[in-house]
Design a protein around this motif. Structure first.
Motif, PDB file in Angstrom:
ATOM      1  N   VAL A   1       0.842  -1.206   0.000  1.00 13.77           N
ATOM      2  CA  VAL A   1       0.000   0.000   0.000  1.00 13.77           C
ATOM      3  C   VAL A   1       0.875   1.253   0.000  1.00 13.77           C
ATOM      4  O   VAL A   1       0.609   2.212  -0.727  1.00 13.77           O
ATOM      5  CB  VAL A   1      -0.968  -0.015   1.205  1.00 13.77           C
ATOM      6  CG1 VAL A   1      -1.651   1.326   1.374  1.00 13.77           C
ATOM      7  CG2 VAL A   1      -1.996  -1.121   1.019  1.00 13.77           C
ATOM      8  N   GLY A   2       1.942   1.248   0.777  1.00 12.71           N
ATOM      9  CA  GLY A   2       2.857   2.388   0.802  1.00 12.71           C
ATOM     10  C   GLY A   2       3.506   2.617  -0.550  1.00 12.71           C
ATOM     11  O   GLY A   2       3.635   3.751  -1.007  1.00 12.71           O
ATOM     12  N   GLY A   3       3.894   1.550  -1.223  1.00  9.98           N
ATOM     13  CA  GLY A   3       4.476   1.669  -2.556  1.00  9.98           C
ATOM     14  C   GLY A   3       3.478   2.210  -3.558  1.00  9.98           C
ATOM     15  O   GLY A   3       3.818   3.038  -4.406  1.00  9.98           O
ATOM     16  N   VAL A   4       2.235   1.754  -3.469  1.00  4.86           N
ATOM     17  CA  VAL A   4       1.196   2.231  -4.383  1.00  4.86           C
ATOM     18  C   VAL A   4       0.932   3.712  -4.159  1.00  4.86           C
ATOM     19  O   VAL A   4       0.792   4.479  -5.113  1.00  4.86           O
ATOM     20  CB  VAL A   4      -0.094   1.392  -4.213  1.00  4.86           C
ATOM     21  CG1 VAL A   4      -1.257   2.030  -4.947  1.00  4.86           C
ATOM     22  CG2 VAL A   4       0.128  -0.022  -4.700  1.00  4.86           C
ATOM     23  N   VAL A   5       0.894   4.134  -2.910  1.00  2.00           N
ATOM     24  CA  VAL A   5       0.650   5.545  -2.603  1.00  2.00           C
ATOM     25  C   VAL A   5       1.770   6.414  -3.162  1.00  2.00           C
ATOM     26  O   VAL A   5       1.519   7.463  -3.760  1.00  2.00           O
ATOM     27  CB  VAL A   5       0.485   5.749  -1.078  1.00  2.00           C
ATOM     28  CG1 VAL A   5       0.509   7.218  -0.716  1.00  2.00           C
ATOM     29  CG2 VAL A   5      -0.800   5.107  -0.595  1.00  2.00           C
ATOM     30  N   GLU A   6       3.022   5.970  -3.004  1.00  2.00           N
ATOM     31  CA  GLU A   6       4.147   6.732  -3.550  1.00  2.00           C
ATOM     32  C   GLU A   6       4.070   6.785  -5.078  1.00  2.00           C
ATOM     33  O   GLU A   6       4.351   7.821  -5.675  1.00  2.00           O
ATOM     34  CB  GLU A   6       5.474   6.111  -3.107  1.00  2.00           C
ATOM     35  CG  GLU A   6       5.784   6.345  -1.652  1.00  2.00           C
ATOM     36  CD  GLU A   6       5.904   7.811  -1.301  1.00  2.00           C
ATOM     37  OE1 GLU A   6       6.517   8.564  -2.086  1.00  2.00           O
ATOM     38  OE2 GLU A   6       5.375   8.206  -0.247  1.00  2.00           O
ATOM     39  N   ALA A   7       3.703   5.680  -5.709  1.00  2.00           N
ATOM     40  CA  ALA A   7       3.587   5.657  -7.167  1.00  2.00           C
ATOM     41  C   ALA A   7       2.489   6.601  -7.634  1.00  2.00           C
ATOM     42  O   ALA A   7       2.652   7.312  -8.630  1.00  2.00           O
ATOM     43  CB  ALA A   7       3.306   4.235  -7.646  1.00  2.00           C
ATOM     44  N   VAL A   8       1.376   6.628  -6.916  1.00  2.00           N
ATOM     45  CA  VAL A   8       0.281   7.521  -7.295  1.00  2.00           C
ATOM     46  C   VAL A   8       0.700   8.972  -7.142  1.00  2.00           C
ATOM     47  O   VAL A   8       0.402   9.801  -8.008  1.00  2.00           O
ATOM     48  CB  VAL A   8      -0.986   7.210  -6.459  1.00  2.00           C
ATOM     49  CG1 VAL A   8      -2.032   8.285  -6.611  1.00  2.00           C
ATOM     50  CG2 VAL A   8      -1.554   5.861  -6.860  1.00  2.00           C
ATOM     51  N   LYS A   9       1.410   9.299  -6.073  1.00  2.00           N
ATOM     52  CA  LYS A   9       1.895  10.674  -5.896  1.00  2.00           C
ATOM     53  C   LYS A   9       2.807  11.063  -7.052  1.00  2.00           C
ATOM     54  O   LYS A   9       2.695  12.158  -7.596  1.00  2.00           O
ATOM     55  CB  LYS A   9       2.661  10.808  -4.579  1.00  2.00           C
ATOM     56  CG  LYS A   9       1.796  10.810  -3.358  1.00  2.00           C
ATOM     57  CD  LYS A   9       2.669  10.971  -2.127  1.00  2.00           C
ATOM     58  CE  LYS A   9       1.880  10.850  -0.850  1.00  2.00           C
ATOM     59  NZ  LYS A   9       2.738  10.952   0.330  1.00  2.00           N
ATOM     60  N   TRP A  10       3.717  10.151  -7.428  1.00  2.00           N
ATOM     61  CA  TRP A  10       4.644  10.430  -8.522  1.00  2.00           C
ATOM     62  C   TRP A  10       3.892  10.613  -9.829  1.00  2.00           C
ATOM     63  O   TRP A  10       4.154  11.534 -10.597  1.00  2.00           O
ATOM     64  CB  TRP A  10       5.654   9.285  -8.636  1.00  2.00           C
ATOM     65  CG  TRP A  10       6.715   9.547  -9.643  1.00  2.00           C
ATOM     66  CD1 TRP A  10       7.800  10.345  -9.501  1.00  2.00           C
ATOM     67  CD2 TRP A  10       6.783   9.012 -10.966  1.00  2.00           C
ATOM     68  NE1 TRP A  10       8.550  10.339 -10.642  1.00  2.00           N
ATOM     69  CE2 TRP A  10       7.946   9.522 -11.558  1.00  2.00           C
ATOM     70  CE3 TRP A  10       5.972   8.145 -11.697  1.00  2.00           C
ATOM     71  CZ2 TRP A  10       8.314   9.201 -12.857  1.00  2.00           C
ATOM     72  CZ3 TRP A  10       6.352   7.824 -12.977  1.00  2.00           C
ATOM     73  CH2 TRP A  10       7.505   8.347 -13.542  1.00  2.00           C
ATOM     74  N   LEU A  11       2.889   9.755 -10.082  1.00  2.00           N
ATOM     75  CA  LEU A  11       2.114   9.862 -11.318  1.00  2.00           C
ATOM     76  C   LEU A  11       1.283  11.138 -11.344  1.00  2.00           C
ATOM     77  O   LEU A  11       1.073  11.716 -12.418  1.00  2.00           O
ATOM     78  CB  LEU A  11       1.204   8.635 -11.476  1.00  2.00           C
ATOM     79  CG  LEU A  11       1.921   7.343 -11.854  1.00  2.00           C
ATOM     80  CD1 LEU A  11       0.940   6.184 -11.849  1.00  2.00           C
ATOM     81  CD2 LEU A  11       2.578   7.472 -13.214  1.00  2.00           C
TER      82      LEU A  11
END
Length: 52
Positions: free
Chosen positions: A18-28
């Motif tokens: 979940v933490g990785g997905v949140v970081e990816a969404v922020k980057w996107l």
């Protein structure tokens, strides 16, 4: 006691994903914002320079 360790490991893995997905969404979101700004600049340049 063994079941407790399995539950903790599963929770840790889920939180990691979940933490990785949140970081990816922020980057996107940042990438999308930059692309929108570039598209607006390109559209404005075409509208100003392209019409003669």
């Amino acid at each position: 006691m063994n079941i407790l360790f399995i539950i903790i490991a599963v929770v840790a893995i889920v939180l990691l994903i979940v933490g990785g997905v949140v970081e990816a969404v922020k980057w996107l979101l940042w990438v999308g914002l930059v692309l929108i700004i570039l598209a607006i600049i390109g559209w404005l340049l075409r509208a100003v320079v392209g019409r003669k």
